[in-house]
Design a protein around this motif. Structure first.
Motif, PDB file in Angstrom:
ATOM      1  N   ASP A 168       2.544   1.675  -3.314  1.00 33.24           N
ATOM      2  CA  ASP A 168       1.559   2.123  -4.304  1.00 33.24           C
ATOM      3  C   ASP A 168       1.273   3.618  -4.133  1.00 33.24           C
ATOM      4  OD1 ASP A 168      -0.222   1.327  -6.473  1.00 33.24           O
ATOM      5  OD2 ASP A 168      -1.845   1.831  -5.103  1.00 33.24           O
ATOM      6  N   GLN A 169       1.170   4.069  -2.882  1.00 37.39           N
ATOM      7  CA  GLN A 169       0.967   5.491  -2.633  1.00 37.39           C
ATOM      8  C   GLN A 169       2.174   6.300  -3.096  1.00 37.39           C
ATOM      9  OE1 GLN A 169       0.231   5.537   1.592  1.00 37.39           O
ATOM     10  NE2 GLN A 169      -1.975   5.315   1.358  1.00 37.39           N
TER      11      GLN A 169
ATOM     12  N   HIS B 253       2.099   6.570  -6.908  1.00 40.61           N
ATOM     13  CA  HIS B 253       1.118   7.544  -7.382  1.00 40.61           C
ATOM     14  C   HIS B 253       1.566   8.979  -7.073  1.00 40.61           C
ATOM     15  CE1 HIS B 253      -1.546   4.041  -7.789  1.00 40.61           C
ATOM     16  NE2 HIS B 253      -2.230   4.794  -8.621  1.00 40.61           N
ATOM     17  N   SER B 254       2.240   9.157  -5.934  1.00 43.28           N
ATOM     18  CA  SER B 254       2.765  10.483  -5.612  1.00 43.28           C
ATOM     19  C   SER B 254       3.834  10.890  -6.612  1.00 43.28           C
ATOM     20  CB  SER B 254       3.340  10.496  -4.192  1.00 43.28           C
ATOM     21  OG  SER B 254       2.347  10.194  -3.236  1.00 43.28           O
TER      22      SER B 254
ATOM     23  N   VAL C 239       0.833  -1.207   0.000  1.00 46.35           N
ATOM     24  CA  VAL C 239       0.000   0.000   0.000  1.00 46.35           C
ATOM     25  C   VAL C 239       0.866   1.255   0.000  1.00 46.35           C
ATOM     26  CG1 VAL C 239      -1.659   1.345   1.334  1.00 46.35           C
ATOM     27  CG2 VAL C 239      -1.972  -1.123   1.085  1.00 46.35           C
ATOM     28  N   ALA C 240       1.913   1.266   0.859  1.00 49.00           N
ATOM     29  CA  ALA C 240       2.790   2.435   0.935  1.00 49.00           C
ATOM     30  C   ALA C 240       3.530   2.646  -0.382  1.00 49.00           C
ATOM     31  CB  ALA C 240       3.783   2.264   2.080  1.00 49.00           C
TER      32      ALA C 240
END
Length: 338
Positions: free
Chosen positions: A49-50, A53-54, A46-47
């Motif tokens: 993936d974030q 995207h950032s 999740v991190a």
């Protein structure tokens, strides 16, 4: 009537219960450990993936800045605004930050300049090979090795299977412990140079910060209006060593505040005037940047993500040409020449 329990069997039931408890505890501990690892993996995914995207968001912001630069002046690109090499940092909610650096993506030696022509008919370009040799020699690579590497690079990218003088085609690579063939197309990444004959690790380390692999078979589109003093070596290599690095640095120091308006003005500057330069090399220096690079570092919690994006500014609006994910310390993130 109860059978008396022999002395040697007393406590066996308790021992069995204790063994059962131990086994159950071990199974429970293993299950909890697997659950903990699964949660950590899920959190990392999740991190990451974030962070990805950032990074893509920062990339899009960088492309907007590039588009504004191009629209601001369609005839030339200068260092006005301190955009070249500047790092912008954006704090993120929950901690961490995203850092993005925009730089001129054409101020490097394009390894694909050793060939010319269409993608299905690439042939050796002599001026590109000579510039590559000059660059390597300026970086301390012995001339015999530099010539072999440059000629092998031309054979690697050209579309024929005939080795040129000092070059190497399929037969040179087929006899190794892990046989392979030449690409017969443009370099996708400068790391491909590692497999060329005479390219030693120390040679590659010396020249890597100065190299790029633009997706075009063109002489390096060096923008003399954005070339930094620390990149004067590229100008010296462009004229194939006819100008020392220090002399090239002095030429850049004579650059007008608003930049040169065209290549003719540039060639009339200082010691460049009167140099015997081939026609194609005379047309090589640019006053407008067509390629930009955006380096992005996304740091969210314990997750870090690195991206390098190549932006093609030959079109309007500008468009993404390549995206590459890199490791921390990657040479494209820490290129000292910029």
């Amino acid at each position: 009537m109860r059978r008396p329990i022999p002395q040697r069997e007393r406590g066996a039931a308790l021992l069995a219960v204790l063994i059962l408890v131990a086994i159950t505890g071990a199974i429970a501990a293993a299950s909890l450990e697997k659950l903990r690892l699964s949660r950590m993996v899920a959190a990392n995914v999740v991190a990451l993936d974030q962070a990805r995207h950032s990074a893509i968001g920062a990339e899009q912001l960088g492309m907007l800045i590039v588009n504004d630069l191009v629209v601001q002046d369609r005839t030339k690109t200068t260092l006005a605004g301190d955009w070249n090499g500047g790092v912008r940092r954006v704090p993120m909610p929950g901690g961490g930050a995203v850092e993005a650096r925009l730089r001129d993506g054409g101020n490097c030696f394009n390894v694909n300049s050793v060939v010319q022509g269409e993608p299905d008919n690439l042939v050796r370009r002599g001026s590109g090979v000579d510039q590559f040799v000059a660059l390597m020699m300026l970086r301390g690579v012995p001339e015999p090795d530099a010539r072999r590497i440059a000629e092998a690079a031309a054979d690697w990218a050209d579309t024929d299977t005939i080795a040129g003088p000092g070059g190497a085609e399929d037969s040179a690579y087929a006899s190794g412990p892990q046989p392979f063939r030449t690409a017969n197309t443009l370099f996708a990444d400068v790391s491909e140079l590692r497999v060329l004959p005479a390219m030693r690790p120390e040679h590659f380390a010396r020249v890597r910060p100065w190299l790029c692999a633009l997706p075009v078979a063109e002489l390096s589109p060096i923008n003399v209006n954005t070339l930094l003093p620390g990149q004067a070596l590229l100008l010296s290599a462009l004229v194939q060593g006819r100008l020392s690095e220090e002399a090239a640095r002095r030429v850049l120091a004579m650059r007008p505040a608003a930049g040169w308006n065209n290549a003719v003005e540039f060639w009339r500057t200082g010691m460049l005037r009167g140099l015997p330069i081939p026609l194609d090399v005379q047309q090589q220096p640019q006053v407008r940047t067509d390629w930009f690079v955006i380096d992005v570092r996304s740091n969210l919690g314990e997750s870090e993500f690195f991206e390098t994006a190549l932006v093609d500014a030959r079109f309007q609006p500008v468009r993404l040409a390549q995206r590459r994910w890199a490791r921390e310390g990657d040479e494209m993130m820490t290129r000292g020449a910029n």
